[in-house]
Design an enzyme around this catalytic site. Structure first.
Site, PDB file in Angstrom:
ATOM      1  N   GLU A  45     -60.319 -86.052   9.646  1.00 39.72           N
ATOM      2  CA  GLU A  45     -60.285 -87.431  10.148  1.00 39.72           C
ATOM      3  C   GLU A  45     -60.004 -88.390   9.004  1.00 39.72           C
ATOM      4  O   GLU A  45     -60.614 -88.294   7.935  1.00 39.72           O
ATOM      5  CB  GLU A  45     -61.645 -87.758  10.781  1.00 39.72           C
ATOM      6  CG  GLU A  45     -61.544 -88.697  11.947  1.00 39.72           C
ATOM      7  CD  GLU A  45     -60.782 -88.096  13.117  1.00 39.72           C
ATOM      8  OE1 GLU A  45     -59.606 -88.477  13.284  1.00 39.72           O
ATOM      9  OE2 GLU A  45     -61.333 -87.258  13.838  1.00 39.72           O
ATOM     10  N   SER A 147     -55.969 -90.540  22.299  1.00 45.20           N
ATOM     11  CA  SER A 147     -54.565 -90.884  22.077  1.00 45.20           C
ATOM     12  C   SER A 147     -53.719 -90.978  23.338  1.00 45.20           C
ATOM     13  O   SER A 147     -52.629 -90.424  23.427  1.00 45.20           O
ATOM     14  CB  SER A 147     -53.945 -89.891  21.090  1.00 45.20           C
ATOM     15  OG  SER A 147     -53.400 -90.628  20.042  1.00 45.20           O
ATOM     16  N   ASP A 193     -51.390 -87.824  15.710  1.00 43.91           N
ATOM     17  CA  ASP A 193     -51.568 -87.796  17.163  1.00 43.91           C
ATOM     18  C   ASP A 193     -50.310 -87.334  17.881  1.00 43.91           C
ATOM     19  O   ASP A 193     -50.352 -86.483  18.768  1.00 43.91           O
ATOM     20  CB  ASP A 193     -51.973 -89.186  17.662  1.00 43.91           C
ATOM     21  CG  ASP A 193     -53.253 -89.659  17.013  1.00 43.91           C
ATOM     22  OD1 ASP A 193     -54.003 -88.804  16.502  1.00 43.91           O
ATOM     23  OD2 ASP A 193     -53.498 -90.876  17.011  1.00 43.91           O
TER      24      ASP A 193
HETATM   25  P1  ADP Z   1     -56.020 -94.521  22.798  1.00 41.47           P
HETATM   26  O1  ADP Z   1     -57.066 -94.043  21.857  1.00 41.47           O
HETATM   27  O2  ADP Z   1     -56.317 -94.108  24.187  1.00 41.47           O
HETATM   28  O3  ADP Z   1     -54.652 -94.175  22.354  1.00 41.47           O
HETATM   29  P2  ADP Z   1     -55.017 -97.152  22.334  1.00 41.47           P
HETATM   30  O4  ADP Z   1     -55.659 -98.489  22.376  1.00 41.47           O
HETATM   31  O5  ADP Z   1     -54.315 -96.728  21.108  1.00 41.47           O
HETATM   32  O6  ADP Z   1     -56.128 -96.104  22.772  1.00 41.47           O
HETATM   33  O7  ADP Z   1     -53.942 -97.040  23.483  1.00 41.47           O
HETATM   34  C1  ADP Z   1     -54.254 -97.418  24.803  1.00 41.47           C
HETATM   35  C2  ADP Z   1     -53.082 -98.183  25.389  1.00 41.47           C
HETATM   36  O8  ADP Z   1     -52.019 -97.258  25.708  1.00 41.47           O
HETATM   37  C3  ADP Z   1     -53.399 -98.858  26.700  1.00 41.47           C
HETATM   38  O9  ADP Z   1     -54.019-100.108  26.493  1.00 41.47           O
HETATM   39  C4  ADP Z   1     -52.011 -98.992  27.313  1.00 41.47           C
HETATM   40  O10 ADP Z   1     -51.310-100.062  26.714  1.00 41.47           O
HETATM   41  C5  ADP Z   1     -51.339 -97.697  26.881  1.00 41.47           C
HETATM   42  N1  ADP Z   1     -51.536 -96.675  27.934  1.00 41.47           N
HETATM   43  C6  ADP Z   1     -52.197 -95.513  27.844  1.00 41.47           C
HETATM   44  N2  ADP Z   1     -52.162 -94.836  29.025  1.00 41.47           N
HETATM   45  C7  ADP Z   1     -51.462 -95.607  29.883  1.00 41.47           C
HETATM   46  C8  ADP Z   1     -51.081 -95.497  31.260  1.00 41.47           C
HETATM   47  N3  ADP Z   1     -51.424 -94.452  32.002  1.00 41.47           N
HETATM   48  N4  ADP Z   1     -50.357 -96.510  31.805  1.00 41.47           N
HETATM   49  C9  ADP Z   1     -50.022 -97.573  31.064  1.00 41.47           C
HETATM   50  N5  ADP Z   1     -50.358 -97.725  29.780  1.00 41.47           N
HETATM   51  C10 ADP Z   1     -51.063 -96.778  29.191  1.00 41.47           C
HETATM   52 MG    MG Z   2     -53.766 -94.817  20.473  1.00 35.07          MG
END
Ligand code: ADP
Ligand code: MG
Length: 415
Positions: A45, A147, A193
């Site tokens: 990490e 991710s 990722d």
């Molecule tokens: P994570 O750790 O889940 O990657 P992030 O904040 O980096 O968290 O990314 C999350 C963002 O990715 C959401 O706010 C959205 O903008 C996008 N996202 C993820 N899954 C979807 C989905 N199924 N539909 C639309 N956007 C998504």
């Molecule tokens: Mg992310």
């Protein structure tokens, strides 16, 4: 209590549903359906942006995109993820953009992920990206540190790589999605990722050298050992997460400059816990701890790979817990909820547990005997209830295959 995970529908059925929905939405069928998984980082990490080693695995939760190329250059993307709050009307979250007009900041919200990928591809010499239609649906929980954002980017880029016959390799695609996330979305994330989402393999973890992008699949024989990996999504996202991540990165870069190395990875060979290296005297106490985390974490990744090769899963568990302690004490990116998840899982019998992902919220993982899943889950839930915290989401994940095409022929009728 025995632990039962809700059944997931298989990829084919999901792809068929998505195809039907795409056809209703756009009035014609997609050219294909692709899937790209989220990931869990087993260990390693905050080493990726230090050019170090990581050991993530792709999980059995994935983003799926149905895509059709168009003749015009305007594009539309819809997210069908009804279970998510970012579709405020409870329905499809729509974005549209014209490729030639894309620039960092020009697309807000989730659309920045597919648009960012297109922007980066369109900027490559000799590549002409036409407009396209997308329908997205994902089972990767958003913001849980698994991710979900890279799953969206990777699904989009593998679809375009296939449809446009670009023939880009996995390392190329990983670097391009990193550029999309860094330059277009504006998140200073590393290379891990998307690499896991692209190159993961069922039954294994991806041992990745983030400097060279050389990789190897190391067997992760969970079932053979009667083990499971439990994800504990704390559902907290502390507001200083972005700032904290940027500050850790900056601190690593400053330390590398002070120590006269290209990146902290170059110190790993000299890592020695018992006798701190004399060059650490050149750093202030806080920075020296950050450096020590990176050094020891790189070493733990190498050791985990060795243990896996020898089938010593107990040893892996210990290393996971050591990683958590280092992230909590030296790198200081844990938080109360993650520490509680780790401590309660360990107290209830987990072989090892650690926060996974950037920290300051998100998820922890625990390596557990499958027969103890129920008791460990209950113990974690009671600990969170006792502290009047939000109920975490707790589920198991399996190492799954990386991104791939699920349906669609290569015979296209573009329109
Ligand atoms: P994570 O750790 O889940 O990657 P992030 O904040 O980096 O968290 O990314 C999350 C963002 O990715 C959401 O706010 C959205 O903008 C996008 N996202 C993820 N899954 C979807 C989905 N199924 N539909 C639309 N956007 C998504
Ligand atoms: Mg992310």
């Amino acid at each position: 209590m025995t632990y039962r995970q809700p059944a997931q529908i298989d990829d084919r059925t999901r792809a068929e549903r998505l195809t039907r929905r795409f056809t209703e939405l756009y009035g014609h069928p997609p050219h294909g359906v692709w899937r790209a998984p989220g990931r869990v980082n087993l260990i390693g990490e905050h080493t990726d942006y230090n050019d170090g080693f990581v050991l993530p695995f792709a999980i059995d939760r994935a983003a799926m995109v149905a895509v059709r190329l168009k003749q015009s250059s305007d594009s539309a993307a819809h997210s069908a993820d009804l279970a998510s709050s970012y579709a405020p009307d409870g329905g499809l979250a729509k974005v549209s953009f014209t490729i030639a007009e894309l620039a960092p900041g020009s697309v807000d919200g989730w659309g920045a992920y597919p648009a960012g990928v297109v922007h980066v591809l369109a900027g490559l010499d000799g590549i002409d990206v036409p407009g396209f239609e997308v329908l997205l649906d994902s089972t990767v929980p958003v913001g849980a540190g698994l991710s979900s954002s890279h799953a969206v980017e990777v699904a989009t880029i593998v679809a375009l790589n296939d449809l446009l016959g670009l023939g880009l390799s996995h390392p190329d695609l990983a670097r391009l999605t990193q550029r999309a996330e860094n330059e277009f979305v504006g998140a200073p994330t590393g290379i891990m990722d998307q690499s896991a989402s692209l190159m993961g393999r069922a039954g294994g973890a991806l041992f990745l050298d983030c400097r060279t992008l050389e990789s190897e699949i190391v067997p992760l024989p969970l079932a053979e050992h009667g083990l499971s990996v439990l994800v504990i999504d704390t559902k907290v996202a502390h507001s200083h997460a972005d700032g904290g991540y940027a500050a850790r990165r900056a601190s690593c870069e400053r330390a590398a400059t002070t120590l006269g190395v290209t990146s902290l990875r170059d110190l790993s060979a000299t890592a020695d816990d018992a006798a701190p290296a004399p060059f650490l005297d050149a750093l202030d106490v806080e920075t020296a701890r950050r450096v020590r985390h990176v050094q020891t974490e790189n070493r733990r990744v190498l050791e985990t790979v060795e243990r896996l090769r020898h089938g010593d899963l107990n040893g892996v568990g210990k290393l996971l817990t050591e990683s958590h302690v280092s992230l909590r004490e030296d790198y200081q990116v844990s938080c109360f909820e993650l520490d509680l998840a780790v401590a309660s899982a360990l107290n209830a019998g987990a072989l090892g547990a650690r926060m996974t992902g950037g920290g300051f919220g998100g998820s922890a993982i625990a390596l557990v005997h499958a027969v103890q899943l129920g008791q460990i889950r209950d113990a974690v839930l009671s600990a969170f209830t006792a502290h009047e915290l939000q109920t975490p989401d707790i589920f198991t994940v399996l190492p799954a295959d990386g991104a791939e095409r699920i349906t669609g022929s290569s015979e296209l009728s573009v329109g």
